[in-house]
Design a protein around this motif. Sequence first.
Motif, PDB file in Angstrom:
ATOM      1  N   GLY A 102      38.532  39.903  47.397  1.00  0.00           N
ATOM      2  CA  GLY A 102      39.468  39.823  46.294  1.00  0.00           C
ATOM      3  C   GLY A 102      40.604  40.799  46.508  1.00  0.00           C
ATOM      4  O   GLY A 102      40.621  41.551  47.491  1.00  0.00           O
ATOM      5  N   PRO A 103      41.566  40.819  45.602  1.00  0.00           N
ATOM      6  CA  PRO A 103      42.700  41.732  45.773  1.00  0.00           C
ATOM      7  C   PRO A 103      42.235  43.181  45.810  1.00  0.00           C
ATOM      8  O   PRO A 103      41.148  43.516  45.339  1.00  0.00           O
ATOM      9  N   ARG A 104      43.062  44.022  46.387  1.00  0.00           N
ATOM     10  CA  ARG A 104      42.742  45.443  46.444  1.00  0.00           C
ATOM     11  C   ARG A 104      42.738  46.035  45.047  1.00  0.00           C
ATOM     12  O   ARG A 104      43.446  45.573  44.161  1.00  0.00           O
ATOM     13  N   GLU A 141      49.004  45.450  48.785  1.00  0.00           N
ATOM     14  CA  GLU A 141      48.418  44.239  49.362  1.00  0.00           C
ATOM     15  C   GLU A 141      47.789  44.586  50.702  1.00  0.00           C
ATOM     16  O   GLU A 141      48.047  45.644  51.264  1.00  0.00           O
ATOM     17  N   TYR A 142      46.981  43.675  51.221  1.00  0.00           N
ATOM     18  CA  TYR A 142      46.394  43.885  52.537  1.00  0.00           C
ATOM     19  C   TYR A 142      47.507  43.865  53.574  1.00  0.00           C
ATOM     20  O   TYR A 142      48.421  43.060  53.510  1.00  0.00           O
ATOM     21  N   GLU A 181      47.502  48.851  43.904  1.00  0.00           N
ATOM     22  CA  GLU A 181      48.639  47.928  43.795  1.00  0.00           C
ATOM     23  C   GLU A 181      49.060  47.377  45.156  1.00  0.00           C
ATOM     24  O   GLU A 181      49.869  46.463  45.233  1.00  0.00           O
ATOM     25  N   PRO A 208      45.202  34.950  54.052  1.00  0.00           N
ATOM     26  CA  PRO A 208      45.172  34.793  52.593  1.00  0.00           C
ATOM     27  C   PRO A 208      44.729  33.383  52.225  1.00  0.00           C
ATOM     28  O   PRO A 208      45.191  32.410  52.828  1.00  0.00           O
ATOM     29  N   SER A 219      44.094  36.439  43.832  1.00  0.00           N
ATOM     30  CA  SER A 219      44.335  36.216  45.251  1.00  0.00           C
ATOM     31  C   SER A 219      43.095  36.604  46.031  1.00  0.00           C
ATOM     32  O   SER A 219      42.212  37.300  45.513  1.00  0.00           O
ATOM     33  N   THR A 227      46.347  29.774  47.003  1.00  0.00           N
ATOM     34  CA  THR A 227      46.048  29.865  45.570  1.00  0.00           C
ATOM     35  C   THR A 227      45.360  28.602  45.052  1.00  0.00           C
ATOM     36  O   THR A 227      44.459  28.677  44.217  1.00  0.00           O
ATOM     37  N   ALA A 260      38.762  46.638  48.393  1.00  0.00           N
ATOM     38  CA  ALA A 260      38.702  45.315  47.756  1.00  0.00           C
ATOM     39  C   ALA A 260      38.035  45.414  46.389  1.00  0.00           C
ATOM     40  O   ALA A 260      37.036  46.112  46.221  1.00  0.00           O
ATOM     41  N   SER A 261      38.580  44.686  45.420  1.00  0.00           N
ATOM     42  CA  SER A 261      38.015  44.668  44.073  1.00  0.00           C
ATOM     43  C   SER A 261      36.772  43.785  43.993  1.00  0.00           C
ATOM     44  O   SER A 261      35.954  43.934  43.090  1.00  0.00           O
TER      45      SER A 261
END
Length: 120
Positions: A103-105, A110-111, A108, A68, A84, A71, A21-22
């Motif tokens: 947060g997003p990975r 997705e979870y 590139e 998720p 996301s 948005t 995760a970022s």
Amino acid sequence: MPSLAAIIRELAEHVAHAVGASAVAVYLDDPGHGYRLAATVGHTRFVPTLERASAVPAWLQTTASPAPLPTALLSAICASALPSALVVSLPWRSAPLGFMLLGPRSSEHEYGAEDADFLA
């Protein structure tokens, strides 16, 4: 013995590392005050508190976790842009202790199902 803050911070760091995760935010129930931001990882700025009846906690009560985050709800929890997020409930016995927002990975990808199983 480490403090609760240190334990929560380490939990967030390990989860971020394990799933790539970022950003990670951990919100804990603060009786009388809603949910309080207890730890963060990454550079995303998250709002410091959320009322229990606010959009994100209310949505989470009606959704299976992890899920998720819609948005439309991102701006309710992030003070800086986040494209996301994945939200994970943190139950303790039969009561909600809080939740974790990922947060997003950093990659590139997705979870996926394996991530959901790990986080559940």
